[in-house]
Scaffold this active site. Structure first.
Site, mmCIF file in Angstrom:
data_model
loop_
_atom_site.group_PDB
_atom_site.id
_atom_site.type_symbol
_atom_site.label_atom_id
_atom_site.label_comp_id
_atom_site.label_asym_id
_atom_site.label_seq_id
_atom_site.Cartn_x
_atom_site.Cartn_y
_atom_site.Cartn_z
ATOM 1 C CE1 TYR A 1 -2.292 -3.361 -8.502
ATOM 2 C CE2 TYR A 1 -0.985 -1.442 -7.875
ATOM 3 C CZ TYR A 1 -1.526 -2.678 -7.569
ATOM 4 O OH TYR A 1 -1.289 -3.231 -6.340
ATOM 5 C CB CYS B 1 -15.713 3.407 -29.647
ATOM 6 S SG CYS B 1 -14.870 3.112 -31.203
ATOM 7 C CE1 TYR C 1 -8.707 2.195 -9.299
ATOM 8 C CE2 TYR C 1 -6.536 2.500 -10.252
ATOM 9 C CZ TYR C 1 -7.489 1.684 -9.688
ATOM 10 O OH TYR C 1 -7.204 0.364 -9.501
ATOM 11 N NE ARG D 1 -2.576 3.526 -11.461
ATOM 12 C CZ ARG D 1 -2.248 4.785 -11.313
ATOM 13 N NH1 ARG D 1 -1.667 5.444 -12.296
ATOM 14 N NH2 ARG D 1 -2.474 5.404 -10.186
ATOM 15 N N GLY E 1 0.761 -1.243 0.000
ATOM 16 C CA GLY E 1 0.000 0.000 0.000
ATOM 17 C C GLY E 1 0.789 1.289 0.000
ATOM 18 N N PRO F 1 4.625 -5.262 -0.780
ATOM 19 C CG PRO F 1 6.895 -4.692 -1.053
ATOM 20 C CD PRO F 1 5.976 -5.632 -0.298
ATOM 21 N N GLY F 2 3.706 -3.565 -3.781
ATOM 22 C CA GLY F 2 3.542 -3.721 -5.222
ATOM 23 C C GLY F 2 3.979 -2.424 -5.895
ATOM 24 N NE ARG F 3 -0.256 2.373 -6.040
ATOM 25 C CZ ARG F 3 -1.264 2.356 -6.920
ATOM 26 N NH1 ARG F 3 -1.118 2.948 -8.086
ATOM 27 N NH2 ARG F 3 -2.412 1.773 -6.626
#
Ligand SMILES: *Cc1c(COP(=O)(O)O)cnc(C)c1O
Length: 426
Positions: free
Chosen positions: A371, A342, A316, A312, A239, A274-276
Site C-alpha cells: 500500500y 500543499c 491512517y 499511509r 489480513g 495475503p498482501g501486506r
C-alpha cells in the site's frame, strides 16, 4: 525479517548500497528486496504444509509486474479486485486457474473479461451482483465459478478504515442471509457455487478473529453440504499484520496452525489472499532531505517525497520507521518528516526523535512495500516515483520515474477554448 541492513554505517538493500541507487535513479524511489519477497512467500507457503491450498497474493498491496513475477515464479496465485488488476495479473503471466476476483462493484465489462480468462473464482459480494454475473455468464454461454463473500460480523481489532468484516462495513453478504443466497445461487443456471469467501480486514495482529471467522464459516459449509451445495474452496482472505513499530505480529506459522486446528477434518482446498504480510517489510521508500526548518518546539525535516508518494501516514495515521541511509554521530532532531505537498496532512512521520540529518542526506521510510506505490497519486502534479528491485548485487528499475509528459498524457484543451488563433475572428 528483511534484507535492509547497515554495513559500516551505510544502509544496503541486499548487496547494494542505497546511495548508489539514489545516484543512478534519483529520488524518491521505492526499493524492493527479492530475497525478502521470496522468503516471506516461502514462510507462508511452508506453514500450510501438505494441506491442499493456494496462496493468492493480493495484487492491490503491490501490483508492480516484477513483484508479481517473483511470486508467480514461486507458484503463487493472485487475488485481484478490478479489471485493471486482472490485466496486470495476465500480463505478468499468471495462470488464470489461480486467480480469484473480489470487489463490491464489479462491472459487466470486468465480469466478461474474467469469464473469458476463465479464472478460478468470482468472490461475489451481493445478491444483485450474483444476478448480474448469472446474466453475463449466460450471454457468453458460460458458467461462472463462484464463492460468496460472507461478512461474518467479526471485529478484527484494527483501524476502522481497514476493517471489512463487521456488519456495518460495505463488504460481503450478511452472515444470516448467506444460506438463502447460496440456495438462490444454486438455482441459477449460469452460476456454479463452489466456494465460500471471507476477508475481515487488514493489519490484524491476533489470530483469534481469524479463528472465530473460520468457526462461523465452517458451520455454514456443513449446512451447505447438507443441501448438496458442494463447497470445494474455502477462501479465508488476507489480513495478517506486520511489525511497523513495535507491534507483535503472529508469524504465518502460528496463524496457519491456529486455522488448521479450527478447520479439523473439513475437506476443502484452502485459499489465502495475503498482501501486506508478504510485501510490507520487503520494500522501502528512499527520499532526500531538502531543508531542515528548526523551530522552537519542533523541527520539520522537508524531504522530496510526500503524501502523494506514500499516503499511509496521512490516511491512517500509520507509523513507518524512518532510518538514515548513512548513519552519523551528532545531536538527534525532534520533529516531523514532511513532504512538499500543499496540505498540512502531508507528513511521513510525526513527532519523532530522528537521527542527525542535514540537507542532501537520504532517509529510508521503512515498511513501504505494501500500500505504498499502489496508493501513490499525481497530486500537485508530481511525477510518481521510480520502483527498483534488488536481487543480491543486481538492481533493476522495474518502473520508470514518471515524466511531466506522462502527467498530462491524455489531457486536451477543446479547440473552442484555445483562444488565440482559433475561431472566426469575432
Ligand atoms: C486487501 C485485500 C486482501 C489483502 O489484505 P492484506 O491485509 O494486505 O493481507 C485480501 N483479500 C481481499 C479481498 C482484499 O480486499
Amino acid at each position: 525479517m528483511h534484507h535492509f541492513a547497515y554495513r559500516d554505517g551505510r544502509l544496503f538493500a541486499e548487496g547494494i548500497p542505497l546511495e548508489k541507487i539514489a545516484q543512478e535513479v534519483g529520488t524518491p524511489f521505492y526499493c524492493y528486496s527479492h530475497a525478502t519477497l521470496e522468503r516471506h512467500f516461502q514462510a507462508f507457503e511452508a506453514s500450510l504444509g501438505s494441506v491442499p491450498h493456494l496462496v493468492c497474493f493480493s495484487v492491490k498491496s503491490n501490483s508492480n509486474l516484477a513483484v508479481l513475477s517473483v511470486f508467480l515464479n514461486q507458484g503463487a496465485g493472485l487475488d485481484v479486485v478490478s479489471g485493471g488488476e486482472l490485466y496486470r495479473a495476465m500480463k505478468a503471466g499468471a495462470d488464470p486457474k489461480k486467480i480469484v476476483f473480489a470487489g463490491v462493484g464489479k462491472t459487466v465489462r470486468e465480469m466478461e473479461e474474467a469469464l473469458r480468462a476463465e479464472i478460478l473464482l468470482f468472490n461475489v459480494e451481493s445478491e444483485q451482483e450474483l444476478l448480474a454475473l448469472d446474466r453475463v455468464a449466460g450471454l457468453g454461454g458460460m458458467k461462472a465459478p463462484v464463492a460468496l463473500r460472507i461478512n461474518p460480523d467479526i471485529n478484527p481489532q484494527t483501524h476502522p478504515y481497514i476493517s471489512t468484516g463487521l456488519k456495518q462495513n460495505k463488504f460481503g453478504i450478511p452472515f444470516d442471509r448467506s444460506l438463502d443466497v447460496y440456495r438462490q445461487a444454486k438455482a441459477l443456471k449460469y452460476i456454479d457455487p463452489i466456494g465460500v469467501h471471507c476477508h475481515i480486514g487488514s493489519q490484524i495482529l491476533e489470530v483469534q478473529p481469524f479463528v472465530d471467522t473460520l468457526g462461523r464459516i465452517k458451520a455454514l459449509v456443513k449446512k451447505l453440504r447438507e443441501e448438496s451445495i458442494a463447497v470445494q474452496y474455502l477462501d479465508l482472505g488476507g489480513g495478517l499484520g506486520i511489525t511497523y513499530e513495535d507491534e507483535v505480529a503472529p508469524p504465518p506459522s502460528e496463524y496457519a496452525e491456529a486455522l488448521l486446528g479450527e478447520l479439523g477434518d473439513l475437506d476443502c482446498t484452502l485459499i489465502f489472499e495475503p498482501g501486506r504480510v508478504l510485501v510490507g517489510n520487503a520494500g522501502i521508500m528512499v527520499t532526500r532531505v531538502l531543508y531542515i526548518k528548526r523551530g522552537p518546539e519542533k523541527s520539520f525535516i522537508v524531504v522530496d517525497a510526500g503524501m502523494n508518494d506514500c499516503i499511509r501516514p496521512s490516511l491512517y495515521g500509520a507509523y513507518q520507521a524512518v532510518w538514515p541511509v548513512a548513519q552519523r554521530e551528532g545531536e538527534k532532531i525532534s520533529g516531523d518528516v514532511v513532504g512538499p505537498i500543499c496540505e498540512s496532512g502531508d507528513f511521513l512521520a510525526k513527532d519523532r526523535l530522528l537521527p542527525p540529518l542535514e540537507p542532501g542526506d537520504l532517509v529510508a521510510v521503512m515498511s513501504a512495500g505494501a500500500y505504498g506505490f499502489t496508493m501513490a497519486s499525481n497530486y500537485n502534479s508530481r511525477p510518481r516515483a521510480a520502483e527498483v528491485l534488488v536481487k543480491g548485487t543486481e538492481q533493476w528499475v522495474v518502473r520508470d520515474r514518471e515524466t511531466y509528459e506522462d502527467i498530462v498524457q491524455g489531457e486536451s484543451v477543446p479547440e473552442a477554448l484555445s483562444g488565440a488563433d482559433s475561431g472566426d475572428g469575432r
